[in-house]
Write an enzyme that holds these catalytic residues in place. Structure first.
Site, PDB file in Angstrom:
ATOM      1  CE  LYS A  69      26.328  21.231   9.632  1.00  0.00           C
ATOM      2  NZ  LYS A  69      25.063  21.392  10.620  1.00  0.00           N
ATOM      3  CE  LYS A  85      26.963  26.524   9.732  1.00  0.00           C
ATOM      4  NZ  LYS A  85      24.978  26.522   9.537  1.00  0.00           N
TER       5      LYS A  85
HETATM    6  N1  C2G Z   1      18.271  20.517  14.823  1.00  0.00           N
HETATM    7  C1  C2G Z   1      16.743  20.144  15.561  1.00  0.00           C
HETATM    8  N2  C2G Z   1      16.904  18.233  15.656  1.00  0.00           N
HETATM    9  C2  C2G Z   1      17.502  17.616  14.564  1.00  0.00           C
HETATM   10  C3  C2G Z   1      18.975  18.656  13.988  1.00  0.00           C
HETATM   11  C4  C2G Z   1      18.713  19.979  14.041  1.00  0.00           C
HETATM   12  O1  C2G Z   1      15.820  20.520  16.463  1.00  0.00           O
HETATM   13  N3  C2G Z   1      17.309  16.154  15.417  1.00  0.00           N
HETATM   14  C5  C2G Z   1      17.842  22.074  14.665  1.00  0.00           C
HETATM   15  C6  C2G Z   1      19.255  22.579  15.499  1.00  0.00           C
HETATM   16  O2  C2G Z   1      19.593  22.876  16.699  1.00  0.00           O
HETATM   17  C7  C2G Z   1      19.041  24.129  14.300  1.00  0.00           C
HETATM   18  C8  C2G Z   1      18.889  23.779  12.958  1.00  0.00           C
HETATM   19  O3  C2G Z   1      17.914  22.438  13.942  1.00  0.00           O
HETATM   20  O4  C2G Z   1      18.659  24.777  15.339  1.00  0.00           O
HETATM   21  C9  C2G Z   1      19.693  23.594  11.911  1.00  0.00           C
HETATM   22  O5  C2G Z   1      20.418  22.471  12.186  1.00  0.00           O
HETATM   23  P1  C2G Z   1      21.572  22.747  11.439  1.00  0.00           P
HETATM   24  O6  C2G Z   1      20.817  23.371  10.041  1.00  0.00           O
HETATM   25  O7  C2G Z   1      22.564  21.509  11.810  1.00  0.00           O
HETATM   26  O8  C2G Z   1      22.306  24.060  11.893  1.00  0.00           O
HETATM   27  P2  C2G Z   1      23.531  24.678  12.874  1.00  0.00           P
HETATM   28  O9  C2G Z   1      24.522  23.814  11.672  1.00  0.00           O
HETATM   29  O10 C2G Z   1      24.126  23.481  14.261  1.00  0.00           O
HETATM   30  O11 C2G Z   1      23.447  26.010  12.204  1.00  0.00           O
HETATM   31  O12 C2G Z   1      25.241  30.048  13.257  1.00  0.00           O
HETATM   32  C10 C2G Z   1      24.278  29.384  13.892  1.00  0.00           C
HETATM   33  C11 C2G Z   1      24.441  28.012  13.135  1.00  0.00           C
HETATM   34  O13 C2G Z   1      24.196  28.807  11.986  1.00  0.00           O
HETATM   35  C12 C2G Z   1      23.583  27.176  12.808  1.00  0.00           C
END
Ligand code: C2G
Length: 133
Positions: free
Chosen positions: A46, A44
């Site tokens: 990340k 990803k």
């Molecule tokens: N999130 C949120 N508000 C934020 C930050 C994050 O609602 N200010 C939500 C994201 O939309 C996600 C969850 O928190 O639903 C986890 O965020 P991340 O750890 O950034 O997830 P991500 O890297 O988008 O991984 O297969 C899908 C991926 O694994 C998603």
């Protein structure tokens, strides 16, 4: 029992994550969080501050979370939904539409993100010497 599933890296846990997990749990009785492995995070593009093991311990301590399993790739969601008897798939709406293919297997819900907070913002603010309260 109505089972909910959601996915993420959940690094440097913040209120945006908690708000998502809280609302996801409110959609059912049991919440499964599929947590990105360190290897999948590399896919990803990340990098997480905390290791998968530590991010798993932290998530498992959150009262809304019932189970944490690993996310290794983009392709596992259909089998995750089937194998875990999932009723509802939930993600923040930055993913809106991306996982609609799951509608053949379960409900798909995109929830509004929490504004003003993100792991990236935390890292940037700290790097810039933001006043730590
Ligand atoms: N999130 C949120 N508000 C934020 C930050 C994050 O609602 N200010 C939500 C994201 O939309 C996600 C969850 O928190 O639903 C986890 O965020 P991340 O750890 O950034 O997830 P991500 O890297 O988008 O991984 O297969 C899908 C991926 O694994 C998603």
């Amino acid at each position: 029992m109505r089972k909910v599933i959601t996915y993420g890296t959940y690094d440097l846990i913040h209120v945006g994550h908690i708000n998502l997990l809280k609302r996801a749990k409110e959609l059912g009785d049991y919440l499964v969080v599929v947590l990105s492995s360190d290897e999948f995070n590399a896919i990803k593009h990340k990098t997480a501050y905390h290791s998968f093991e530590d991010r798993k311990i932290i998530l498992e301590s959150i009262k809304y979370v019932d189970e944490v399993i690993p996310e290794f790739n983009w392709e596992q969601k259909i089998s995750d939904v089937i194998d875990n008897d999932i009723d509802v798939f939930v993600m923040g709406d930055d993913w809106k539409g991306e996982f609609d293919f799951l509608k053949d297997y379960c409900e798909v819900v995109y929830l509004p993100r929490t504004e003003g907070i993100s792991t990236t913002k935390i890292k940037n603010d700290l790097h810039l010497g933001a006043k730590v309260r």
